[in-house]
Design a protein around this motif. Structure first.
Motif, PDB file in Angstrom:
ATOM      1  N   ILE A  36      76.049  -0.473  13.144  1.00 49.37           N
ATOM      2  CA  ILE A  36      74.800  -1.237  13.139  1.00 49.37           C
ATOM      3  C   ILE A  36      73.678  -0.309  13.576  1.00 49.37           C
ATOM      4  CG2 ILE A  36      73.527  -3.142  14.201  1.00 49.37           C
ATOM      5  CD1 ILE A  36      76.157  -4.675  14.340  1.00 49.37           C
ATOM      6  N   ALA A  37      72.653  -0.244  12.723  1.00 48.63           N
ATOM      7  CA  ALA A  37      71.477   0.580  13.011  1.00 48.63           C
ATOM      8  C   ALA A  37      70.398  -0.346  13.574  1.00 48.63           C
ATOM      9  CB  ALA A  37      71.011   1.276  11.746  1.00 48.63           C
ATOM     10  N   THR A  38      70.193  -0.279  14.891  1.00 49.82           N
ATOM     11  CA  THR A  38      69.270  -1.197  15.563  1.00 49.82           C
ATOM     12  C   THR A  38      67.816  -0.729  15.433  1.00 49.82           C
ATOM     13  OG1 THR A  38      69.482  -0.010  17.668  1.00 49.82           O
ATOM     14  CG2 THR A  38      71.034  -1.821  17.283  1.00 49.82           C
ATOM     15  N   LYS A  39      66.914  -1.619  15.812  1.00 48.09           N
ATOM     16  CA  LYS A  39      65.467  -1.333  15.876  1.00 48.09           C
ATOM     17  C   LYS A  39      64.884  -1.017  14.500  1.00 48.09           C
ATOM     18  CE  LYS A  39      66.311   0.190  20.577  1.00 48.09           C
ATOM     19  NZ  LYS A  39      65.980   1.002  21.713  1.00 48.09           N
ATOM     20  N   ALA A  40      65.410  -1.699  13.469  1.00 45.25           N
ATOM     21  CA  ALA A  40      64.985  -1.451  12.089  1.00 45.25           C
ATOM     22  C   ALA A  40      63.523  -1.826  11.843  1.00 45.25           C
ATOM     23  CB  ALA A  40      65.893  -2.199  11.111  1.00 45.25           C
ATOM     24  N   ASP A  41      62.934  -2.636  12.722  1.00 44.31           N
ATOM     25  CA  ASP A  41      61.522  -3.016  12.563  1.00 44.31           C
ATOM     26  C   ASP A  41      60.582  -1.852  12.874  1.00 44.31           C
ATOM     27  OD1 ASP A  41      60.756  -3.585  15.728  1.00 44.31           O
ATOM     28  OD2 ASP A  41      62.814  -4.101  15.205  1.00 44.31           O
ATOM     29  N   LYS A  42      61.103  -0.798  13.497  1.00 41.26           N
ATOM     30  CA  LYS A  42      60.252   0.312  13.937  1.00 41.26           C
ATOM     31  C   LYS A  42      59.966   1.345  12.846  1.00 41.26           C
ATOM     32  CE  LYS A  42      60.654  -0.737  18.508  1.00 41.26           C
ATOM     33  NZ  LYS A  42      60.035  -1.972  18.863  1.00 41.26           N
ATOM     34  N   ILE A  43      60.655   1.215  11.684  1.00 39.65           N
ATOM     35  CA  ILE A  43      60.419   2.187  10.611  1.00 39.65           C
ATOM     36  C   ILE A  43      60.201   1.458   9.281  1.00 39.65           C
ATOM     37  CG2 ILE A  43      61.704   4.064  11.731  1.00 39.65           C
ATOM     38  CD1 ILE A  43      64.052   3.470   9.880  1.00 39.65           C
ATOM     39  N   SER A  44      59.681   2.179   8.285  1.00 40.62           N
ATOM     40  CA  SER A  44      59.399   1.588   6.973  1.00 40.62           C
ATOM     41  C   SER A  44      60.692   1.392   6.188  1.00 40.62           C
ATOM     42  CB  SER A  44      58.467   2.503   6.188  1.00 40.62           C
ATOM     43  OG  SER A  44      59.171   3.680   5.801  1.00 40.62           O
ATOM     44  N   LYS A  45      60.605   0.593   5.121  1.00 43.44           N
ATOM     45  CA  LYS A  45      61.780   0.339   4.267  1.00 43.44           C
ATOM     46  C   LYS A  45      62.282   1.644   3.621  1.00 43.44           C
ATOM     47  CE  LYS A  45      62.139  -4.214   4.548  1.00 43.44           C
ATOM     48  NZ  LYS A  45      62.935  -4.601   5.695  1.00 43.44           N
ATOM     49  N   ALA A  46      61.345   2.485   3.181  1.00 45.79           N
ATOM     50  CA  ALA A  46      61.740   3.756   2.549  1.00 45.79           C
ATOM     51  C   ALA A  46      62.469   4.647   3.549  1.00 45.79           C
ATOM     52  CB  ALA A  46      60.508   4.473   2.005  1.00 45.79           C
TER      53      ALA A  46
END
Length: 195
Positions: free
Chosen positions: A140-150
């Motif tokens: 699980i890669a957490t804190k996904a809101d901190k980077i862009s979709k690309a």
């Protein structure tokens, strides 16, 4: 999978304190500041099931949470926290080794990494350790809101490569803040329990 009820079943540092091995268990491992407690609260829909601390490295015990009377989520102590002593670190290693070697009902371990950074040396060591015990599960890669979709797609590819994640294992981006990734994680847990 839907989670209706989740309760703390046991807090342990040695096997005598583990709950009975009558239910399948899925453990969660990750660095001290990766957001493990936040993720567990998000997955279970409980605000304070796992205590979220402002200071990393607070969880020094193995915490067992019973889910709907069907299985347990096991919250392992965070690793890689710089401020703990060498002695503490060795104790942690021994505690984990005992847990992985002796827990017969442990199905797999879900590894957490911070999506913003390449996996650390300790993350790589942990995943190697899990592979050794044949316990390497999804990541699980957490804190996904901190980077862009690309950036997310690029970083996930980097995580897969750095850890050597097997092709059949998922790397799932999750953001508790934006409420993203929960269903994918619960589906992965469902697959593990049925497998």
């Amino acid at each position: 999978m839907k989670i209706y009820q989740s309760d703390l079943a046991a807090v342990a540092v040695k096997p005598q304190q583990y709950p009975p091995d009558d239910l399948p268990e899925i453990a969660f491992a990750g660095r001290s500041n990766v957001g493990k407690s936040t993720l567990l609260n998000y997955l279970t829909g409980r605000k304070n099931l796992a205590r979220v601390s402002s200071a990393p490295g607070k969880t020094r015990t193995i915490n067992f949470y019973e889910i709907d009377g069907k299985f347990r989520i096991v919250d392992l102590p965070g690793y890689g926290y710089a401020k703990i002593s060498q002695k503490e670190s060795e104790k942690w290693g021994a505690m984990m080794d005992t847990f992985f070697r002796t827990r017969k009902n442990l199905k797999t371990v879900v590894q957490l990494v911070d999506i913003r950074h390449e996996p650390s040396r300790q993350d790589v060591q942990m995943y190697e350790y899990l592979k050794y015990y044949n316990l390497d599960g999804p990541v699980i890669a957490t804190k996904a809101d901190k980077i862009s979709k690309a950036q997310t797609a690029r970083n996930i590819a980097g995580i897969r490569k750095a850890l050597g994640v097997r092709s059949e294992q998922a790397v799932i981006p999750v953001s508790a803040l934006k409420r993203e990734g929960r269903e994918r994680v619960l589906d992965a847990l469902d697959g593990i329990l049925e497998g």
